[in-house]
Design a protein around this motif. Structure first.
Motif, PDB file in Angstrom:
ATOM      1  N   PRO A  55       8.098  18.260   5.673  1.00  0.00           N
ATOM      2  CA  PRO A  55       8.762  18.485   4.392  1.00  0.00           C
ATOM      3  C   PRO A  55       9.602  17.307   3.914  1.00  0.00           C
ATOM      4  CG  PRO A  55       9.760  19.834   6.105  1.00  0.00           C
ATOM      5  CD  PRO A  55       8.543  19.183   6.705  1.00  0.00           C
ATOM      6  N   ARG A  56       9.932  16.378   4.792  1.00  0.00           N
ATOM      7  CA  ARG A  56      10.734  15.206   4.413  1.00  0.00           C
ATOM      8  C   ARG A  56       9.872  13.997   4.029  1.00  0.00           C
ATOM      9  NH1 ARG A  56      15.462  14.579   3.652  1.00  0.00           N
ATOM     10  NH2 ARG A  56      15.386  12.441   4.361  1.00  0.00           N
ATOM     11  N   LEU A  57       8.568  14.147   3.989  1.00  0.00           N
ATOM     12  CA  LEU A  57       7.679  13.011   3.739  1.00  0.00           C
ATOM     13  C   LEU A  57       8.048  12.261   2.464  1.00  0.00           C
ATOM     14  CD1 LEU A  57       5.080  11.355   4.358  1.00  0.00           C
ATOM     15  CD2 LEU A  57       3.902  12.961   2.859  1.00  0.00           C
TER      16      LEU A  57
ATOM     17  N   MET B 184       0.831  -1.196   0.000  1.00  0.00           N
ATOM     18  CA  MET B 184       0.000   0.000   0.000  1.00  0.00           C
ATOM     19  C   MET B 184       0.871   1.254   0.000  1.00  0.00           C
ATOM     20  SD  MET B 184      -3.456   0.644   1.039  1.00  0.00           S
ATOM     21  CE  MET B 184      -4.375   1.947   1.730  1.00  0.00           C
ATOM     22  N   ALA B 185       1.972   1.241   0.772  1.00  0.00           N
ATOM     23  CA  ALA B 185       2.841   2.412   0.827  1.00  0.00           C
ATOM     24  C   ALA B 185       3.485   2.660  -0.533  1.00  0.00           C
ATOM     25  CB  ALA B 185       3.903   2.224   1.900  1.00  0.00           C
ATOM     26  N   ARG B 186       3.836   1.603  -1.246  1.00  0.00           N
ATOM     27  CA  ARG B 186       4.436   1.760  -2.570  1.00  0.00           C
ATOM     28  C   ARG B 186       3.426   2.399  -3.515  1.00  0.00           C
ATOM     29  NH1 ARG B 186       9.060   3.073  -4.180  1.00  0.00           N
ATOM     30  NH2 ARG B 186       9.853   1.972  -5.940  1.00  0.00           N
ATOM     31  N   ASN B 187       2.196   1.944  -3.423  1.00  0.00           N
ATOM     32  CA  ASN B 187       1.136   2.505  -4.240  1.00  0.00           C
ATOM     33  C   ASN B 187       0.940   3.982  -3.901  1.00  0.00           C
ATOM     34  OD1 ASN B 187      -0.927   2.662  -6.066  1.00  0.00           O
ATOM     35  ND2 ASN B 187      -2.414   1.614  -4.766  1.00  0.00           N
ATOM     36  N   LEU B 188       1.018   4.332  -2.633  1.00  0.00           N
ATOM     37  CA  LEU B 188       0.898   5.728  -2.210  1.00  0.00           C
ATOM     38  C   LEU B 188       2.021   6.555  -2.828  1.00  0.00           C
ATOM     39  CD1 LEU B 188      -0.375   7.963  -0.436  1.00  0.00           C
ATOM     40  CD2 LEU B 188       1.239   7.260   1.349  1.00  0.00           C
ATOM     41  N   LEU B 189       3.232   6.059  -2.791  1.00  0.00           N
ATOM     42  CA  LEU B 189       4.357   6.787  -3.363  1.00  0.00           C
ATOM     43  C   LEU B 189       4.161   6.998  -4.860  1.00  0.00           C
ATOM     44  CD1 LEU B 189       7.074   8.156  -3.074  1.00  0.00           C
ATOM     45  CD2 LEU B 189       8.152   5.914  -3.302  1.00  0.00           C
ATOM     46  N   GLN B 190       3.652   6.008  -5.554  1.00  0.00           N
ATOM     47  CA  GLN B 190       3.397   6.151  -6.988  1.00  0.00           C
ATOM     48  C   GLN B 190       2.347   7.221  -7.246  1.00  0.00           C
ATOM     49  OE1 GLN B 190       2.342   2.141  -7.970  1.00  0.00           O
ATOM     50  NE2 GLN B 190       4.468   1.518  -8.328  1.00  0.00           N
ATOM     51  N   ARG B 191       1.303   7.255  -6.428  1.00  0.00           N
ATOM     52  CA  ARG B 191       0.272   8.284  -6.594  1.00  0.00           C
ATOM     53  C   ARG B 191       0.830   9.670  -6.280  1.00  0.00           C
ATOM     54  NH1 ARG B 191      -2.745   4.397  -3.762  1.00  0.00           N
ATOM     55  NH2 ARG B 191      -2.954   5.776  -1.973  1.00  0.00           N
ATOM     56  N   ILE B 192       1.691   9.764  -5.274  1.00  0.00           N
ATOM     57  CA  ILE B 192       2.310  11.048  -4.941  1.00  0.00           C
ATOM     58  C   ILE B 192       3.218  11.506  -6.081  1.00  0.00           C
ATOM     59  CG2 ILE B 192       3.980  12.187  -3.424  1.00  0.00           C
ATOM     60  CD1 ILE B 192       2.807  10.528  -1.118  1.00  0.00           C
ATOM     61  N   GLU B 193       4.025  10.605  -6.623  1.00  0.00           N
ATOM     62  CA  GLU B 193       4.919  10.962  -7.727  1.00  0.00           C
ATOM     63  C   GLU B 193       4.116  11.460  -8.927  1.00  0.00           C
ATOM     64  OE1 GLU B 193       8.030  11.295  -7.471  1.00  0.00           O
ATOM     65  OE2 GLU B 193       8.766   9.902  -5.969  1.00  0.00           O
TER      66      GLU B 193
ATOM     67  N   GLY C 144      11.971   4.345   1.813  1.00  0.00           N
ATOM     68  CA  GLY C 144      11.385   3.131   2.357  1.00  0.00           C
ATOM     69  C   GLY C 144      10.472   3.318   3.553  1.00  0.00           C
ATOM     70  N   ARG C 145      10.239   4.553   3.972  1.00  0.00           N
ATOM     71  CA  ARG C 145       9.329   4.803   5.095  1.00  0.00           C
ATOM     72  C   ARG C 145       7.946   4.257   4.771  1.00  0.00           C
ATOM     73  NH1 ARG C 145       7.707  10.902   7.141  1.00  0.00           N
ATOM     74  NH2 ARG C 145       5.860  10.332   8.325  1.00  0.00           N
ATOM     75  N   ILE C 146       7.313   3.663   5.748  1.00  0.00           N
ATOM     76  CA  ILE C 146       5.964   3.137   5.577  1.00  0.00           C
ATOM     77  C   ILE C 146       4.995   4.101   6.251  1.00  0.00           C
ATOM     78  CG2 ILE C 146       4.402   1.232   6.098  1.00  0.00           C
ATOM     79  CD1 ILE C 146       6.890  -0.589   6.042  1.00  0.00           C
ATOM     80  N   ALA C 147       4.076   4.621   5.468  1.00  0.00           N
ATOM     81  CA  ALA C 147       3.107   5.589   5.986  1.00  0.00           C
ATOM     82  C   ALA C 147       1.950   4.862   6.659  1.00  0.00           C
ATOM     83  CB  ALA C 147       2.579   6.448   4.849  1.00  0.00           C
TER      84      ALA C 147
END
Length: 85
Positions: free
Chosen positions: A31-33, A1-10, A40-43
């Motif tokens: 600002p570092r989110l 799910m976190a990877r999917n979130l990163l893709q949506r953010i990008e 690799g941080r998991i939200a």
């Protein structure tokens, strides 16, 4: 799910031309989110909800013409002298 979130953010960053630090600061006051997610941080669920809400609200405001310039306004003044942001 976190990877999917990163893709949506990008995808959002590319769509909005918003710097990652501005996005993190505006969405969750971190600002570092984006940098941390890339490392690799998991939200958690709370962060995911806040990020999704921010992106949805920004898109709605953008469609309505209510999006203000983001980022460092000093750069805006350099690129557009004499104009107000």
């Amino acid at each position: 799910m976190a990877r999917n979130l990163l893709q949506r953010i990008e995808a959002f960053l590319a769509e909005s031309a918003m710097p990652p630090s501005v996005f993190g600061r505006e969405a969750v006051r971190d600002p570092r989110l984006v940098a941390d997610l890339r490392e690799g941080r998991i939200a958690g669920l709370r962060i995911i909800c806040r990020v999704e809400h921010f992106m949805n609200k920004w898109r709605a405001d953008h469609r309505a013409g209510r999006v203000a310039p983001c980022g460092d306004l000093r750069l805006y003044a350099v690129r557009h002298p004499g104009e107000t942001p």
